[in-house]
Design an enzyme around this catalytic site. Structure first.
Site, PDB file in Angstrom:
ATOM      1  N   CYS A  77       0.898  -1.307   0.077  1.00 42.95           N
ATOM      2  CA  CYS A  77       0.010   0.131  -0.078  1.00 42.95           C
ATOM      3  C   CYS A  77       0.864   1.269   0.096  1.00 42.95           C
ATOM      4  O   CYS A  77       1.541   1.238  -0.970  1.00 42.95           O
ATOM      5  CB  CYS A  77      -0.999   0.030   1.237  1.00 42.95           C
ATOM      6  SG  CYS A  77      -2.251   1.178   0.878  1.00 42.95           S
ATOM      7  N   HIS A 178      -3.727  -4.411  -0.642  1.00 41.63           N
ATOM      8  CA  HIS A 178      -3.457  -5.238   0.697  1.00 41.63           C
ATOM      9  C   HIS A 178      -3.531  -6.740   0.678  1.00 41.63           C
ATOM     10  O   HIS A 178      -4.440  -7.372   0.641  1.00 41.63           O
ATOM     11  CB  HIS A 178      -4.345  -5.053   2.031  1.00 41.63           C
ATOM     12  CG  HIS A 178      -4.250  -3.329   2.478  1.00 41.63           C
ATOM     13  ND1 HIS A 178      -3.171  -3.000   3.214  1.00 41.63           N
ATOM     14  CD2 HIS A 178      -4.557  -2.255   1.798  1.00 41.63           C
ATOM     15  CE1 HIS A 178      -3.259  -1.873   3.596  1.00 41.63           C
ATOM     16  NE2 HIS A 178      -4.035  -1.185   2.785  1.00 41.63           N
ATOM     17  N   GLU A 180      -2.749  -9.004   2.693  1.00 47.55           N
ATOM     18  CA  GLU A 180      -2.945  -9.331   3.791  1.00 47.55           C
ATOM     19  C   GLU A 180      -4.231  -9.649   4.122  1.00 47.55           C
ATOM     20  O   GLU A 180      -4.878 -10.245   4.987  1.00 47.55           O
ATOM     21  CB  GLU A 180      -2.234  -8.866   5.077  1.00 47.55           C
ATOM     22  CG  GLU A 180      -2.586  -7.665   5.650  1.00 47.55           C
ATOM     23  CD  GLU A 180      -2.230  -6.428   4.640  1.00 47.55           C
ATOM     24  OE1 GLU A 180      -2.923  -5.333   5.031  1.00 47.55           O
ATOM     25  OE2 GLU A 180      -1.742  -6.387   3.495  1.00 47.55           O
TER      26      GLU A 180
END
EC number: 4.3.2.10
Length: 196
Positions: A77, A178, A180
């Site tokens: 990001c 992102h 994750e």
């Protein structure tokens, strides 16, 4: 293998750590330059403003090291945006200058800013970062600034305009989304980075 997540003070550090655990590896969150220097893989996350993260890295004496490291490093990001030359956010903020393009605010072209939610990532160059990930897979985004498509771009997305959603230059990699927070595909990308 030693894996570190640089402590940039942002809120998603543990999410990244748990994603790394889910693909079979262990990572530590640290701002110790010693621990970062001996790591085999480095994650550079960022949330908030570029100036704030750059100041944190300066204050922790990490900025020069990160610029010059030869270890594989993945910016996530804002961490990807830090690879550019400077950011238009607030006062112009000088970045890591690994990719010779500035970071600009997403224009409000009949779309909401910030860009929040799942969006398609179109792979534009073969790169092991996207091994076993289909083209046009959706990943989770949350950002208001972007890097334009350039010769280091390996994937693009569109939100009002087309923008760079993944880059690779030497040992530096970056994703605007992102991983994750992007389910199986995000974890596959993290695994690919760890298995370079």
């Amino acid at each position: 293998m030693t894996i570190v997540i640089i402590n940039t003070g942002c809120s998603n550090l543990n999410s990244i750590k748990y994603s790394i655990q889910r693909v079979g590896y262990q990572a530590s969150i640290t701002d110790s330059i010693h621990d970062i220097k001996i790591a085999h893989k480095i994650f550079l996350p960022g949330v908030g403003t570029a100036a704030a993260v750059i100041n944190i890295l300066k204050n922790k004496n990490l900025l020069s090291f990160i610029k010059n490291t030869t270890q594989p490093i993945l910016g996530i990001c804002l961490g990807m945006q830090l690879l550019g030359t400077y950011s238009d956010e607030g006062k112009k903020c000088i970045l890591l200058n690994k990719i010779p393009y500035s970071i600009k605010k997403l224009p409000n072209n009949n779309c909401y800013i910030p860009h929040i939610g799942w969006n398609i990532v179109n792979i534009t160059k073969n790169n092991f970062l996207f091994n076993n990930i289909d083209d046009n897979t959706r990943f989770y985004f949350l950002h208001s600034y972007y890097m334009k498509q350039n010769e280091y771009t390996i994937a693009i997305s569109k939100h009002g305009i087309s923008f760079c959603s993944a880059v690779a230059v030497e040992n530096f990699f970056g994703v605007q989304f992102h991983p994750e927070k992007s389910g199986y595909s995000g974890e596959q990308l993290i695994k690919n980075f760890l298995e370079i």
